[in-house]
Design an enzyme around this catalytic site. Sequence first.
Site, PDB file in Angstrom:
ATOM      1  N   ARG A   1      95.265   4.867  25.090  1.00  0.00           N
ATOM      2  CA  ARG A   1      95.036   5.261  26.638  1.00  0.00           C
ATOM      3  C   ARG A   1      94.344   6.578  26.659  1.00  0.00           C
ATOM      4  NH1 ARG A   1     101.307   4.360  27.780  1.00  0.00           N
ATOM      5  NH2 ARG A   1     100.869   3.087  25.843  1.00  0.00           N
ATOM      6  N   LYS A  47     103.903   5.653  13.017  1.00  0.00           N
ATOM      7  CA  LYS A  47     104.571   4.346  12.668  1.00  0.00           C
ATOM      8  C   LYS A  47     105.358   4.028  11.392  1.00  0.00           C
ATOM      9  CE  LYS A  47     100.507   2.327  15.105  1.00  0.00           C
ATOM     10  NZ  LYS A  47     101.443   1.617  16.503  1.00  0.00           N
ATOM     11  N   LYS A  57      88.174   0.276  22.858  1.00  0.00           N
ATOM     12  CA  LYS A  57      89.035   1.071  22.212  1.00  0.00           C
ATOM     13  C   LYS A  57      88.174   1.247  20.617  1.00  0.00           C
ATOM     14  CE  LYS A  57      93.874   1.901  20.424  1.00  0.00           C
ATOM     15  NZ  LYS A  57      95.175   1.538  20.576  1.00  0.00           N
TER      16      LYS A  57
HETATM   17  N1  BES Z   1      97.527   0.384  18.542  1.00  0.00           N
HETATM   18  C1  BES Z   1      98.807   0.174  19.046  1.00  0.00           C
HETATM   19  C2  BES Z   1      99.198  -1.149  19.693  1.00  0.00           C
HETATM   20  C3  BES Z   1      99.215  -2.209  19.011  1.00  0.00           C
HETATM   21  C4  BES Z   1     100.438  -2.544  18.304  1.00  0.00           C
HETATM   22  C5  BES Z   1      98.235  -2.952  18.624  1.00  0.00           C
HETATM   23  C6  BES Z   1     100.388  -3.776  17.670  1.00  0.00           C
HETATM   24  C7  BES Z   1      98.140  -4.168  17.817  1.00  0.00           C
HETATM   25  C8  BES Z   1      99.640  -4.467  17.543  1.00  0.00           C
HETATM   26  C9  BES Z   1      98.828   1.499  20.060  1.00  0.00           C
HETATM   27  O1  BES Z   1      98.100   2.484  19.769  1.00  0.00           O
HETATM   28  C10 BES Z   1     100.442   2.019  19.793  1.00  0.00           C
HETATM   29  O2  BES Z   1     100.789   2.348  19.012  1.00  0.00           O
HETATM   30  N2  BES Z   1     100.924   1.795  21.175  1.00  0.00           N
HETATM   31  C11 BES Z   1     102.397   1.960  21.297  1.00  0.00           C
HETATM   32  C12 BES Z   1     102.801   2.766  22.492  1.00  0.00           C
HETATM   33  C13 BES Z   1     103.774   3.460  22.702  1.00  0.00           C
HETATM   34  C14 BES Z   1     103.970   4.520  21.519  1.00  0.00           C
HETATM   35  C15 BES Z   1     104.275   3.679  24.093  1.00  0.00           C
HETATM   36  C16 BES Z   1     103.271   0.622  21.104  1.00  0.00           C
HETATM   37  O3  BES Z   1     102.767  -0.148  21.382  1.00  0.00           O
HETATM   38  O4  BES Z   1     104.235   0.906  20.497  1.00  0.00           O
HETATM   39 ZN    ZN Z   2      96.426   2.236  18.772  1.00  0.00          ZN
HETATM   40 MN    MN Z   3      99.188   4.023  18.328  1.00  0.00          MN
END
Ligand code: BES
Ligand code: ZN
Ligand code: MN
Length: 504
Positions: free
Chosen positions: A353, A279, A267
């Site tokens: 994803r 976020k 990724k």
């Molecule tokens: N890059 C993030 C995941 C992440 C979170 C990596 C904390 C490192 C530290 C990913 O793209 C993301 O935002 N995932 C979301 C998915 C959700 C929207 C289903 C998450 O984990 O909140």
């Molecule tokens: Zn991410």
């Molecule tokens: Mn994300």
Amino acid sequence: MEIKTVVSDIDKIKAGAIIVNFFEEMKHLDGDIATVDKALDGAISQLISQGEIKGKLNEITIIHSQGKLPADRVAVAGLGKQPELTQDKVRGAVAETCRQLRQKGVDSVATAAQGAGIAGISLETAVQAVTEGVLLGTYTFRRHITKVAEHGEMKQFLIVTSHKTELSSLEKGCYKGRILAEATNLARDMVNEPANYMTPGHMADTATKLAETHGLEISVLEREQMQELGMGALLGVTQGSRQPPKFIILRYQGSHSAEIDMALVGKGITFDAGGISIKPSEKMEEMKGDMAGGAAVIAAMGALAQLKPKINAMAAIPCAENLPDSKAIKPGDILAAINGKTIEIISTDAEGRLILADALGYANKLGAKLMVDVATLTGACRAALGTVCSGVFGNNQGLVDKTIAAGAEAGELIWQMPMFEQYKEQNKSDVADIKNVGGRYGGAITAAQFLAEFVGDTPWVHLDIAGTSLSDKEQNYLVKGATGVPVRTLVNLALSLAQEEKGR
Ligand code: BES
Ligand code: ZN
Ligand code: MN
């Protein structure tokens, strides 16, 4: 830092410091520590009898030699209980010792192959661990700090044996350790680099430079080619950014066949603001590291090019920024991935994803025999496993087991997560083939099940490194910031797969 292997007695070495080891519950001194103790007129044994040196793991005692040895100092490094020694403890102890010595202004250090012959650790493995320990442990990221560091640089590191016959094992272990550690530190550099520098374009430039240095084939697909290939998911994610996306493809040819024995997919989100599903701002700066999977895959390819296993490997790294914008994708939008599957966007923050779907689909289309993807994919994985281990998911137990074993050897801990097909239910969409978020519960698993839709029947594992790619403290051979996980796991896995091919 210069790392050299030399044939000499440790008590004859001229350096800022020499390192000797002591173990918990060790009754009497023998070998190097006994020789050095004698030269110091029993200073070490006195500290032991007074209970100041106990031999606990990472207990470090620095003694000045006051002209009794050619070396200025002796560092006595505790390695814990002998039967419990592991190569990872050696890595950590060497790292801690070298950082402490550096803090005191020592810039040249000599050590024997710490741990060799103990608890089943071979000489070569011990030397590899020592080499990784010093290089990983003294890593710094100071590119953007204009003030000079308080501590100096470690300039020279000697690994010493008194037996000439051992020199070739020393050299082998040192060579491999250096390549693995330098690859890990390259991944760390890329992850630590802020997103205004480490753009998708800069990721491609870094990969190109690496390919030129080590003789890898490289091609970088631009937006137009992504359109031709039908990478609708990756193109969707990049829509909100002014930075052009890049799809980096690296190839390492270690065997004569035309097959891709192993595809690595990483990724490469160079910044993840979440997109329209933005976020919260707290800790958002950590999302500069959302390309850690891509960085690890690039760095691992560089290591393979140097270690030359008899296996063909391809890496695919989709790179993009995930930002909110009037052009950005929106919740409810539907995208079509490279394999034709349509995806309903529930959250634009589940972007990893999406880009991986196209990259896995791409590798699958090329007929890769096996696939490994690496991603900082879900906060849910970090919530489940913490920062101690990465999660592994897969459709092939043999490959999962090999991945866990490759990680164990590297000291990069990995824990398998379930892939019961019941979880797939949560990813069902009313308006498309699949949706990109499967609800609140089991978020790391539903993300993995999403990826599974794009790998077909190919043996595949997915490593979720959301909890392990960054360290919030200095500990053993980790320093604050990027860890470089799982570069060494990936390389070990490729080496073990090549070994298997040979056996066939
Ligand atoms: N890059 C993030 C995941 C992440 C979170 C990596 C904390 C490192 C530290 C990913 O793209 C993301 O935002 N995932 C979301 C998915 C959700 C929207 C289903 C998450 O984990 O909140
Ligand atoms: Zn991410
Ligand atoms: Mn994300």
